[in-house]
Design a protein around this motif. Structure first.
Motif, PDB file in Angstrom:
ATOM      1  N   TRP A   1      32.539  53.436  41.738  1.00  0.00           N
ATOM      2  CA  TRP A   1      31.900  52.520  42.359  1.00  0.00           C
ATOM      3  C   TRP A   1      32.691  52.059  43.654  1.00  0.00           C
ATOM      4  O   TRP A   1      32.364  50.983  44.554  1.00  0.00           O
ATOM      5  CB  TRP A   1      31.489  51.318  41.633  1.00  0.00           C
ATOM      6  N   LEU A   2      34.088  52.170  43.800  1.00  0.00           N
ATOM      7  CA  LEU A   2      35.021  51.514  44.482  1.00  0.00           C
ATOM      8  C   LEU A   2      35.475  52.569  45.762  1.00  0.00           C
ATOM      9  O   LEU A   2      35.773  53.818  45.064  1.00  0.00           O
ATOM     10  CB  LEU A   2      36.084  50.947  43.809  1.00  0.00           C
ATOM     11  N   ASP A   3      35.434  52.021  46.936  1.00  0.00           N
ATOM     12  CA  ASP A   3      36.008  52.942  48.236  1.00  0.00           C
ATOM     13  C   ASP A   3      36.546  51.967  49.016  1.00  0.00           C
ATOM     14  O   ASP A   3      36.351  50.766  49.114  1.00  0.00           O
ATOM     15  CB  ASP A   3      34.872  53.754  48.521  1.00  0.00           C
ATOM     16  N   ALA A   4      37.205  52.603  49.933  1.00  0.00           N
ATOM     17  CA  ALA A   4      37.832  51.812  51.113  1.00  0.00           C
ATOM     18  C   ALA A   4      36.608  50.855  51.788  1.00  0.00           C
ATOM     19  O   ALA A   4      36.930  49.783  52.181  1.00  0.00           O
ATOM     20  CB  ALA A   4      38.520  52.678  51.937  1.00  0.00           C
ATOM     21  N   ALA A   5      35.497  51.398  52.147  1.00  0.00           N
ATOM     22  CA  ALA A   5      34.702  50.589  52.805  1.00  0.00           C
ATOM     23  C   ALA A   5      34.198  49.304  51.981  1.00  0.00           C
ATOM     24  O   ALA A   5      34.143  48.456  52.615  1.00  0.00           O
ATOM     25  CB  ALA A   5      33.188  51.715  53.031  1.00  0.00           C
ATOM     26  N   TRP A   6      34.121  49.305  50.756  1.00  0.00           N
ATOM     27  CA  TRP A   6      33.888  48.306  49.990  1.00  0.00           C
ATOM     28  C   TRP A   6      35.013  47.368  50.131  1.00  0.00           C
ATOM     29  O   TRP A   6      34.654  45.960  50.334  1.00  0.00           O
ATOM     30  CB  TRP A   6      33.782  48.566  48.451  1.00  0.00           C
ATOM     31  N   LEU A   7      36.010  47.774  50.090  1.00  0.00           N
ATOM     32  CA  LEU A   7      37.516  46.834  50.397  1.00  0.00           C
ATOM     33  C   LEU A   7      37.493  46.283  51.798  1.00  0.00           C
ATOM     34  O   LEU A   7      38.502  45.353  51.894  1.00  0.00           O
ATOM     35  CB  LEU A   7      38.670  47.396  49.548  1.00  0.00           C
ATOM     36  N   THR A   8      36.874  46.928  52.466  1.00  0.00           N
ATOM     37  CA  THR A   8      37.067  46.213  54.011  1.00  0.00           C
ATOM     38  C   THR A   8      36.201  44.803  53.882  1.00  0.00           C
ATOM     39  O   THR A   8      36.299  44.066  54.931  1.00  0.00           O
ATOM     40  CB  THR A   8      36.549  47.009  55.041  1.00  0.00           C
ATOM     41  N   GLN A   9      35.241  44.676  53.018  1.00  0.00           N
ATOM     42  CA  GLN A   9      34.494  43.237  53.049  1.00  0.00           C
ATOM     43  C   GLN A   9      34.757  42.445  51.718  1.00  0.00           C
ATOM     44  O   GLN A   9      34.536  41.408  51.773  1.00  0.00           O
ATOM     45  CB  GLN A   9      32.900  43.705  53.281  1.00  0.00           C
ATOM     46  N   ALA A  10      35.077  43.293  50.589  1.00  0.00           N
ATOM     47  CA  ALA A  10      35.240  42.581  49.440  1.00  0.00           C
ATOM     48  C   ALA A  10      36.469  41.987  49.189  1.00  0.00           C
ATOM     49  O   ALA A  10      37.606  42.962  49.265  1.00  0.00           O
ATOM     50  CB  ALA A  10      34.693  43.442  48.250  1.00  0.00           C
ATOM     51  N   PRO A  11      37.032  40.809  48.811  1.00  0.00           N
ATOM     52  CA  PRO A  11      38.222  40.507  48.393  1.00  0.00           C
ATOM     53  C   PRO A  11      38.773  41.090  47.219  1.00  0.00           C
ATOM     54  O   PRO A  11      38.002  41.375  46.361  1.00  0.00           O
ATOM     55  CB  PRO A  11      38.327  39.182  48.936  1.00  0.00           C
ATOM     56  N   LEU A  12      40.091  41.154  46.977  1.00  0.00           N
ATOM     57  CA  LEU A  12      40.745  41.420  45.640  1.00  0.00           C
ATOM     58  C   LEU A  12      41.029  39.925  45.092  1.00  0.00           C
ATOM     59  O   LEU A  12      41.529  39.056  45.725  1.00  0.00           O
ATOM     60  CB  LEU A  12      41.860  41.953  45.920  1.00  0.00           C
ATOM     61  N   VAL A  13      40.924  39.925  43.588  1.00  0.00           N
ATOM     62  CA  VAL A  13      41.230  38.532  43.102  1.00  0.00           C
ATOM     63  C   VAL A  13      42.658  38.365  42.564  1.00  0.00           C
ATOM     64  O   VAL A  13      42.823  39.480  41.826  1.00  0.00           O
ATOM     65  CB  VAL A  13      39.930  38.267  42.102  1.00  0.00           C
ATOM     66  N   VAL A  14      43.205  37.643  42.942  1.00  0.00           N
ATOM     67  CA  VAL A  14      44.626  37.514  42.155  1.00  0.00           C
ATOM     68  C   VAL A  14      44.648  37.263  40.690  1.00  0.00           C
ATOM     69  O   VAL A  14      43.951  36.359  40.164  1.00  0.00           O
ATOM     70  CB  VAL A  14      45.687  36.361  42.851  1.00  0.00           C
ATOM     71  N   ARG A  15      45.397  38.148  39.907  1.00  0.00           N
ATOM     72  CA  ARG A  15      45.512  38.236  38.599  1.00  0.00           C
ATOM     73  C   ARG A  15      46.562  37.256  38.095  1.00  0.00           C
ATOM     74  O   ARG A  15      47.772  37.203  38.947  1.00  0.00           O
ATOM     75  CB  ARG A  15      45.620  39.291  37.756  1.00  0.00           C
ATOM     76  N   ARG A  16      46.380  36.776  36.716  1.00  0.00           N
ATOM     77  CA  ARG A  16      47.777  36.093  36.275  1.00  0.00           C
ATOM     78  C   ARG A  16      48.799  36.980  35.729  1.00  0.00           C
ATOM     79  O   ARG A  16      48.599  37.238  34.382  1.00  0.00           O
ATOM     80  CB  ARG A  16      47.362  34.716  35.557  1.00  0.00           C
TER      81      ARG A  16
END
Length: 224
Positions: free
Chosen positions: A28-43
């Motif tokens: 479900w994950l590709d570079a196109a998704w990550l151009t608009q969806a942020p990553l969440v910082v983990r602890r």
């Protein structure tokens, strides 16, 4: 970008292919998704310039842990930044897909109802989870049964009257509200703390059971 992004911050990438899962990306994950969806910082403690992050997709089952180098990040959106949106609106250059406006869903209604009171109490707080992700990106990740996740910065112990006030505010909403308290050394659930006894304190070095999450001697304070 802040020198030390904190857990729950949202990171937008200038170099999406730098997200490292240690293996292949899920389908479900590709570079196109990550151009608009942020990553969440983990602890999690990570060496050098690596940031521990997680990707999420449109459904609850679409989650993926990984790491990213700081120089791949172009923008950091914090929960506190999202809390300053009145009323809650999409604070991003990205647009929600046609026909998928989510502003009437219970989590955002609860956020709009709680925000003025949280401000009156002088708290440092912000939305996380699906609501925070939606407000930062405009991507339709919320559902009618989604929770509202809130982060409360509390470097000192919370007085009993404030805890009671927050619990009552939670109960008045028409969706489940989960308030996570961040002490600067770790995070814990407000509801769990209110029940008494030890709480599960999530730290960068793993979970710790602590009677007093603000003064757990074995916990190192995270970078601010």
């Amino acid at each position: 970008m802040r020198n030390h992004p904190r857990p729950h911050d949202l990171l937008f990438l200038r170099l999406p292919d730098r997200f490292d899962t240690g293996g292949d990306w899920p389908a479900w994950l590709d570079a196109a998704w990550l151009t608009q969806a942020p990553l969440v910082v983990r602890r999690e403690a990570a060496p050098g310039s690596l940031l521990p992050v997680g990707a999420r997709g449109l459904t609850r089952s679409e989650r993926c842990k990984g790491y990213v180098q700081r120089d791949a990040v172009v923008r950091c959106v914090t929960p506190e930044m999202l809390a300053r949106l009145h009323p809650p609106t999409v604070h991003t250059v990205h647009s929600v897909q046609a026909g998928e406006c989510q502003s009437d869903l219970p989590p955002l209604r609860a956020l709009a109802a709680m925000a003025p009171r949280l401000k009156e109490l002088g708290l440092v707080w912000g939305p996380t989870g699906g609501a925070g992700f939606y407000l930062a990106s405009g991507l339709p990740v919320l559902r009618a049964d989604s929770d509202l996740d809130l982060l409360l910065r509390a470097p000192a112990p919370l007085p009993a009257w404030l805890i009671d006030c927050l619990l009552r505010l939670q109960e008045q909403q028409d969706c489940r509200v989960d308030i996570q308290v961040d002490t600067g050394a770790g995070g814990f659930a407000l509801n769990e703390y209110a029940r008494g006894g030890r709480v599960l304190l999530k730290t960068a070095h793993g979970p710790v059971l602590a009677a007093d999450p603000w003064h757990a001697p074995e916990v190192q304070r995270e970078a601010a």
